[in-house]
Design a protein around this motif. Structure first.
Motif, PDB file in Angstrom:
ATOM      1  N   GLY A 244     136.768 129.264  83.763  1.00  0.00           N
ATOM      2  CA  GLY A 244     135.315 129.187  83.887  1.00  0.00           C
ATOM      3  C   GLY A 244     134.654 128.807  82.576  1.00  0.00           C
ATOM      4  O   GLY A 244     133.687 128.033  82.544  1.00  0.00           O
ATOM      5  N   LEU A 245     135.165 129.354  81.461  1.00  0.00           N
ATOM      6  CA  LEU A 245     134.631 129.001  80.143  1.00  0.00           C
ATOM      7  C   LEU A 245     134.856 127.520  79.855  1.00  0.00           C
ATOM      8  O   LEU A 245     133.965 126.838  79.326  1.00  0.00           O
ATOM      9  N   ALA A 246     136.031 127.010  80.200  1.00  0.00           N
ATOM     10  CA  ALA A 246     136.292 125.581  80.021  1.00  0.00           C
ATOM     11  C   ALA A 246     135.329 124.745  80.851  1.00  0.00           C
ATOM     12  O   ALA A 246     134.822 123.706  80.386  1.00  0.00           O
ATOM     13  N   GLY A 247     135.053 125.193  82.081  1.00  0.00           N
ATOM     14  CA  GLY A 247     134.077 124.487  82.917  1.00  0.00           C
ATOM     15  C   GLY A 247     132.689 124.507  82.311  1.00  0.00           C
ATOM     16  O   GLY A 247     131.952 123.509  82.364  1.00  0.00           O
ATOM     17  N   CYS A 248     132.302 125.644  81.724  1.00  0.00           N
ATOM     18  CA  CYS A 248     131.007 125.741  81.029  1.00  0.00           C
ATOM     19  C   CYS A 248     130.927 124.719  79.899  1.00  0.00           C
ATOM     20  O   CYS A 248     129.901 124.052  79.720  1.00  0.00           O
ATOM     21  N   LEU A 249     131.993 124.611  79.125  1.00  0.00           N
ATOM     22  CA  LEU A 249     131.996 123.697  77.987  1.00  0.00           C
ATOM     23  C   LEU A 249     131.938 122.240  78.446  1.00  0.00           C
ATOM     24  O   LEU A 249     131.365 121.391  77.749  1.00  0.00           O
ATOM     25  N   LEU A 250     132.532 121.929  79.590  1.00  0.00           N
ATOM     26  CA  LEU A 250     132.382 120.576  80.134  1.00  0.00           C
ATOM     27  C   LEU A 250     130.919 120.280  80.423  1.00  0.00           C
ATOM     28  O   LEU A 250     130.445 119.154  80.185  1.00  0.00           O
ATOM     29  N   ALA A 251     130.187 121.282  80.946  1.00  0.00           N
ATOM     30  CA  ALA A 251     128.759 121.098  81.218  1.00  0.00           C
ATOM     31  C   ALA A 251     127.942 121.116  79.934  1.00  0.00           C
ATOM     32  O   ALA A 251     126.896 120.462  79.851  1.00  0.00           O
ATOM     33  N   VAL A 252     128.392 121.859  78.928  1.00  0.00           N
ATOM     34  CA  VAL A 252     127.674 121.897  77.645  1.00  0.00           C
ATOM     35  C   VAL A 252     127.704 120.528  76.973  1.00  0.00           C
ATOM     36  O   VAL A 252     126.692 120.038  76.468  1.00  0.00           O
ATOM     37  N   THR A 253     128.866 119.910  76.959  1.00  0.00           N
ATOM     38  CA  THR A 253     129.010 118.619  76.287  1.00  0.00           C
ATOM     39  C   THR A 253     128.525 117.453  77.156  1.00  0.00           C
ATOM     40  O   THR A 253     128.179 116.400  76.625  1.00  0.00           O
ATOM     41  N   ASP A 254     128.497 117.652  78.471  1.00  0.00           N
ATOM     42  CA  ASP A 254     128.000 116.628  79.394  1.00  0.00           C
ATOM     43  C   ASP A 254     127.342 117.353  80.558  1.00  0.00           C
ATOM     44  O   ASP A 254     128.010 117.721  81.524  1.00  0.00           O
ATOM     45  N   PRO A 255     126.011 117.611  80.475  1.00  0.00           N
ATOM     46  CA  PRO A 255     125.352 118.536  81.406  1.00  0.00           C
ATOM     47  C   PRO A 255     125.208 118.031  82.835  1.00  0.00           C
ATOM     48  O   PRO A 255     124.136 117.655  83.289  1.00  0.00           O
ATOM     49  N   LEU A 256     126.302 118.014  83.540  1.00  0.00           N
ATOM     50  CA  LEU A 256     126.319 117.761  84.973  1.00  0.00           C
ATOM     51  C   LEU A 256     127.553 118.448  85.551  1.00  0.00           C
ATOM     52  O   LEU A 256     128.492 118.785  84.837  1.00  0.00           O
ATOM     53  N   ALA A 257     127.542 118.675  86.844  1.00  0.00           N
ATOM     54  CA  ALA A 257     128.673 119.338  87.507  1.00  0.00           C
ATOM     55  C   ALA A 257     128.895 118.663  88.850  1.00  0.00           C
ATOM     56  O   ALA A 257     127.939 118.445  89.609  1.00  0.00           O
ATOM     57  N   GLY A 258     130.150 118.350  89.136  1.00  0.00           N
ATOM     58  CA  GLY A 258     130.496 117.729  90.402  1.00  0.00           C
ATOM     59  C   GLY A 258     131.697 118.394  91.035  1.00  0.00           C
ATOM     60  O   GLY A 258     132.494 119.057  90.364  1.00  0.00           O
ATOM     61  N   ALA A 259     131.833 118.217  92.331  1.00  0.00           N
ATOM     62  CA  ALA A 259     132.925 118.870  93.063  1.00  0.00           C
ATOM     63  C   ALA A 259     134.286 118.306  92.682  1.00  0.00           C
ATOM     64  O   ALA A 259     135.307 118.949  92.925  1.00  0.00           O
TER      65      ALA A 259
END
Length: 388
Positions: A244-259
């Motif tokens: 989950g923390l890794a997923g947060c950091l993906l959104a931190v560096t590129d603020p979007l989320a996809g399935a």
């Protein structure tokens, strides 16, 4: 007899690891990997693999559904940016909490089985999460379009202290420091170092000893009267929080989320990272993540035009042949190179890249001792006395 690690060795390991991570922009540059976006991926997926290794490497439970927690962390982080603040701290906290609760739910059900049945259950939960994100949960996930930021988002905490309305989508920040470029990498790197230290302490703790015993022989542990489920569930939740923390950091560096971050291929990728680097080792998953992301981003960029530039000094017929052959293993064919490397590692180095380094170190050390022993024998030989 295996030499037991000491506190001094652990301190040295942490010092070397920290120095290597913080100086990555310097020593990765000659390999073409010194730019921030790729360095961020190294740190993020290294953290993902370190957390996965707590479950797979220590406990022996192979999960094919860890990408679900990666996706949950990303979605939670983006919602934190939309509703609360562009500051990354709330996003990281809520992302880890949400993924931890999700892991508790999935782990409670999945850990009723072990072996291949556990793996299939986690894969099923991950695919259910992926499909829900595309269909039923569209109001939360925005379906196939993905969850993105907008100018009109609430951002309650930011707007409380803002003097004027925002005219553009603000960037993610850490108390005013934008999380893009090298600042974003160093934020991810700091969390990787902290996550690595926590994994090290877990490995050396009584919990880590019990998890290793469970991996060695869980039935024997159960026969002693020890209920192993709380320990395996703890490892599963901790591992899920890392994801989950890794997923947060993906959104931190590129603020979007996809399935797509919850697909089974993403779960399989972290398995490959861990096996490639060395299951059950501390540094192995980080090395495996770095190798795979390097192949994905660097080898895939070598198209025919680049290859012609590399072999331009050769006569045209030889150049064309080399470009045709090399093109099979780079560019769109980088998976072939990675697959061949993975086969070599699994066949000849079952312990991963770390086993290769260990064998090389042992060979060099034995060679040095042998040479030193031979020199001491030669130096200690008595000189022949002349006959009088």
């Amino acid at each position: 007899m295996t030499k037991q690690p000491t506190a001094r060795n652990d301190l040295l390991l942490m010092a070397v690891f920290t120095l290597a991570i913080l100086t990555m922009p310097i020593w990765a540059a000659p390999f073409g990997a010194g730019y921030p976006d790729l360095l961020q991926k190294f740190a993020i997926y290294g953290l993902f693999a370190v957390g996965f290794n707590i479950l797979f490497g220590l406990t022996g439970y192979l999960s094919f559904g860890h990408a679900a927690f990666l996706g949950v962390g990303s979605y939670t982080a983006v919602w934190s940016f939309k509703l609360l603040s562009m500051n990354v701290i709330p996003a990281v906290i809520f992302g880890m909490m949400t993924s931890g609760l999700f892991a508790l739910l999935i782990g409670y059900v999945s850990l009723r089985r072990s072996g291949i049945y556990f793996s299939i259950l986690t894969l099923a939960f991950a695919q259910m999460s992926y499909n829900l994100a595309y269909s039923v949960l569209t109001p939360i996930t925005n379906g196939e379009t993905g969850l993105q930021l907008a100018i009109g988002d609430a951002r309650i905490l930011d707007n409380m202290f803002a003097s004027e309305a925002a005219t553009a989508i603000p960037a993610t920040n850490l108390f005013g420091i934008e999380m893009s470029g090298y600042p974003g990498f160093y934020f991810c790197a700091a969390l990787l170092i902290i996550g690595f230290y926590i994994a090290l302490r877990i490995t050396r703790s009584p919990l880590g000893t019990i998890l290793k015993a469970i991996k060695s022989n869980q039935n024997r542990m159960n026969y002693t009267g020890l209920n192993t489920r709380p320990y395996t569930l703890t490892a599963f939740v901790i591992s899920g929080m890392y994801a989950g923390l890794a997923g947060c950091l993906l959104a931190v560096t590129d603020p979007l989320a996809g399935a797509e971050r919850m697909q089974w291929t993403a779960s399989g990728e972290v398995v490959l990272m861990t096996i490639l680097g060395g299951v059950g080792t501390l540094l192995g998953p980080v090395l495996g993540a770095g190798i795979i992301k390097y192949f994905e981003n660097i080898f895939s960029s070598y198209n025919d035009q680049v290859l012609h530039g590399i072999f331009a000094f050769l006569p045209d017929p030889i150049e064309n042949v080399l470009v045709a052959i090399t093109g099979l293993f780079v560019g769109d064919g980088w998976h072939l190179t990675l697959g061949a490397l993975f086969m070599v590692i699994v066949i000849f180095l079952p312990g991963g890249v770390i086993e290769g380094f260990t064998r090389l170190y042992s060979w060099v050390r034995a060679k040095v001792k042998q040479d030193a022993g031979g020199n001491s024998v030669n130096n200690g030989k008595s000189q022949p006395q002349s006959a009088e």
